[in-house]
Write a protein that holds these residues in place. Structure first.
Motif, PDB file in Angstrom:
ATOM      1  N   HIS A 172       0.795  -1.132  -0.003  1.00 29.95           N
ATOM      2  CA  HIS A 172      -0.053  -0.069  -0.001  1.00 29.95           C
ATOM      3  C   HIS A 172       0.996   1.377  -0.016  1.00 29.95           C
ATOM      4  O   HIS A 172       0.714   2.330  -0.717  1.00 29.95           O
ATOM      5  CB  HIS A 172      -0.944  -0.049   1.414  1.00 29.95           C
ATOM      6  CG  HIS A 172      -1.608   1.263   1.511  1.00 29.95           C
ATOM      7  ND1 HIS A 172      -2.538   1.822   0.364  1.00 29.95           N
ATOM      8  CD2 HIS A 172      -1.656   2.410   2.407  1.00 29.95           C
ATOM      9  CE1 HIS A 172      -2.958   2.899   0.967  1.00 29.95           C
ATOM     10  NE2 HIS A 172      -2.436   3.341   2.094  1.00 29.95           N
ATOM     11  N   TYR A 182       2.525   1.656  -3.666  1.00 31.17           N
ATOM     12  CA  TYR A 182       1.355   2.009  -4.545  1.00 31.17           C
ATOM     13  C   TYR A 182       0.951   3.453  -4.323  1.00 31.17           C
ATOM     14  O   TYR A 182       0.215   3.829  -5.262  1.00 31.17           O
ATOM     15  CB  TYR A 182       0.484   1.071  -4.567  1.00 31.17           C
ATOM     16  CG  TYR A 182       0.578  -0.231  -5.628  1.00 31.17           C
ATOM     17  CD1 TYR A 182       0.352  -0.131  -6.904  1.00 31.17           C
ATOM     18  CD2 TYR A 182       1.358  -1.342  -5.191  1.00 31.17           C
ATOM     19  CE1 TYR A 182       0.681  -1.110  -7.947  1.00 31.17           C
ATOM     20  CE2 TYR A 182       1.731  -2.387  -6.193  1.00 31.17           C
ATOM     21  CZ  TYR A 182       1.380  -2.036  -7.460  1.00 31.17           C
ATOM     22  OH  TYR A 182       1.745  -3.161  -8.304  1.00 31.17           O
ATOM     23  N   SER A 183       1.171   4.036  -3.066  1.00 30.06           N
ATOM     24  CA  SER A 183       0.625   5.355  -2.702  1.00 30.06           C
ATOM     25  C   SER A 183       1.349   6.286  -3.366  1.00 30.06           C
ATOM     26  O   SER A 183       1.214   7.535  -3.227  1.00 30.06           O
ATOM     27  CB  SER A 183       0.315   5.440  -1.204  1.00 30.06           C
ATOM     28  OG  SER A 183      -0.734   4.568  -0.912  1.00 30.06           O
ATOM     29  N   PRO A 216       2.881   8.242  -6.643  1.00 23.27           N
ATOM     30  CA  PRO A 216       2.309   8.047  -7.822  1.00 23.27           C
ATOM     31  C   PRO A 216       3.247   7.631  -8.730  1.00 23.27           C
ATOM     32  O   PRO A 216       2.854   6.990  -9.888  1.00 23.27           O
ATOM     33  CB  PRO A 216       1.882   9.580  -7.868  1.00 23.27           C
ATOM     34  CG  PRO A 216       1.701  10.207  -6.676  1.00 23.27           C
ATOM     35  CD  PRO A 216       2.573   9.484  -5.832  1.00 23.27           C
ATOM     36  N   TYR A 243       5.313   5.268  -8.703  1.00 26.42           N
ATOM     37  CA  TYR A 243       5.506   3.739  -8.376  1.00 26.42           C
ATOM     38  C   TYR A 243       4.204   2.992  -9.238  1.00 26.42           C
ATOM     39  O   TYR A 243       4.041   2.056  -9.890  1.00 26.42           O
ATOM     40  CB  TYR A 243       5.666   3.276  -6.996  1.00 26.42           C
ATOM     41  CG  TYR A 243       5.981   1.897  -6.853  1.00 26.42           C
ATOM     42  CD1 TYR A 243       7.143   1.188  -6.954  1.00 26.42           C
ATOM     43  CD2 TYR A 243       4.747   0.890  -6.766  1.00 26.42           C
ATOM     44  CE1 TYR A 243       7.221  -0.021  -6.769  1.00 26.42           C
ATOM     45  CE2 TYR A 243       4.740  -0.406  -6.458  1.00 26.42           C
ATOM     46  CZ  TYR A 243       6.132  -0.990  -6.498  1.00 26.42           C
ATOM     47  OH  TYR A 243       6.107  -2.348  -6.292  1.00 26.42           O
ATOM     48  N   PHE A 244       3.249   3.954  -8.760  1.00 27.50           N
ATOM     49  CA  PHE A 244       1.699   3.215  -9.365  1.00 27.50           C
ATOM     50  C   PHE A 244       1.788   3.481 -10.831  1.00 27.50           C
ATOM     51  O   PHE A 244       1.520   2.372 -11.465  1.00 27.50           O
ATOM     52  CB  PHE A 244       0.663   4.226  -8.695  1.00 27.50           C
ATOM     53  CG  PHE A 244      -0.780   3.862  -9.311  1.00 27.50           C
ATOM     54  CD1 PHE A 244      -1.541   2.799  -8.689  1.00 27.50           C
ATOM     55  CD2 PHE A 244      -1.235   4.574 -10.327  1.00 27.50           C
ATOM     56  CE1 PHE A 244      -2.604   2.402  -9.300  1.00 27.50           C
ATOM     57  CE2 PHE A 244      -2.401   4.201 -10.783  1.00 27.50           C
ATOM     58  CZ  PHE A 244      -3.216   3.324 -10.116  1.00 27.50           C
ATOM     59  N   ALA A 250      -4.248  -2.845  -8.392  1.00 28.82           N
ATOM     60  CA  ALA A 250      -3.368  -1.439  -8.200  1.00 28.82           C
ATOM     61  C   ALA A 250      -4.222  -0.480  -7.405  1.00 28.82           C
ATOM     62  O   ALA A 250      -3.724   0.143  -6.622  1.00 28.82           O
ATOM     63  CB  ALA A 250      -2.997  -0.962  -9.584  1.00 28.82           C
ATOM     64  N   LEU A 251      -5.447  -0.417  -7.943  1.00 28.27           N
ATOM     65  CA  LEU A 251      -6.420   0.647  -6.961  1.00 28.27           C
ATOM     66  C   LEU A 251      -6.550  -0.050  -5.658  1.00 28.27           C
ATOM     67  O   LEU A 251      -6.573   0.980  -4.864  1.00 28.27           O
ATOM     68  CB  LEU A 251      -7.508   1.010  -7.919  1.00 28.27           C
ATOM     69  CG  LEU A 251      -7.195   1.600  -9.032  1.00 28.27           C
ATOM     70  CD1 LEU A 251      -8.583   1.672  -9.965  1.00 28.27           C
ATOM     71  CD2 LEU A 251      -6.924   2.886  -9.037  1.00 28.27           C
ATOM     72  N   THR A 292      -3.824   0.940  -3.499  1.00 26.83           N
ATOM     73  CA  THR A 292      -3.519   2.372  -2.988  1.00 26.83           C
ATOM     74  C   THR A 292      -4.621   2.742  -1.968  1.00 26.83           C
ATOM     75  O   THR A 292      -4.500   3.944  -1.633  1.00 26.83           O
ATOM     76  CB  THR A 292      -3.933   3.480  -4.196  1.00 26.83           C
ATOM     77  OG1 THR A 292      -5.048   3.332  -4.843  1.00 26.83           O
ATOM     78  CG2 THR A 292      -2.788   3.045  -5.502  1.00 26.83           C
TER      79      THR A 292
END
Length: 121
Positions: A51, A54-55, A57, A59-60, A114-115, A118
């Motif tokens: 988490h 992925y938080s 941006p 990296y996401f 992925a979402l 996050t």
């Protein structure tokens, strides 16, 4: 020497994208292995750590691009392998659309994961 045959037309868009995605995958796989196999070991990988990653941006976006590249590269490679094996006509069209649908489903599920990582879904 045997003649080389490929269903890719050298210089075509799919030929070019296959090579671009391959290069991108080499770089992002190296990043993945360094980050998640050398800096962090399997027992240290947690949902909260994922988490946190992925938080960020950058990296996401990198992971979404990685997903897109891997999905395209894999489905395009399978399709071209089938064409190289001589699949033509209706079976070729069926294979193409099965791979398109499978690729879209894999991509959509990857975005959902992925979402979720996050905290956004």
């Amino acid at each position: 020497m045997a003649e080389r045959y490929s269903s890719f037309s050298s210089g075509s868009t799919r030929w070019f994208l296959q090579r671009v995605t391959a290069a991108f995958l080499v770089v992002t796989l190296a990043f993945h292995f360094l980050l998640l196999h050398f800096f962090h070991h399997a027992p240290e990988i947690t949902f909260s750590g994922s988490h946190a990653r992925y938080s960020v941006p950058a990296y996401f976006v990198t992971m979404v691009l990685f997903l897109a590249a891997a999905t395209f590269h894999g489905t395009n490679g399978i399709y071209n392998a089938l064409v190289n094996q001589g699949v033509t006509g209706t079976p070729k069209r069926v294979a193409k659309w099965v791979l398109v649908v499978a690729g879209v489903l894999v991509f959509v599920q990857g975005i959902r994961v992925a979402l979720a990582l996050t905290g956004g879904a």
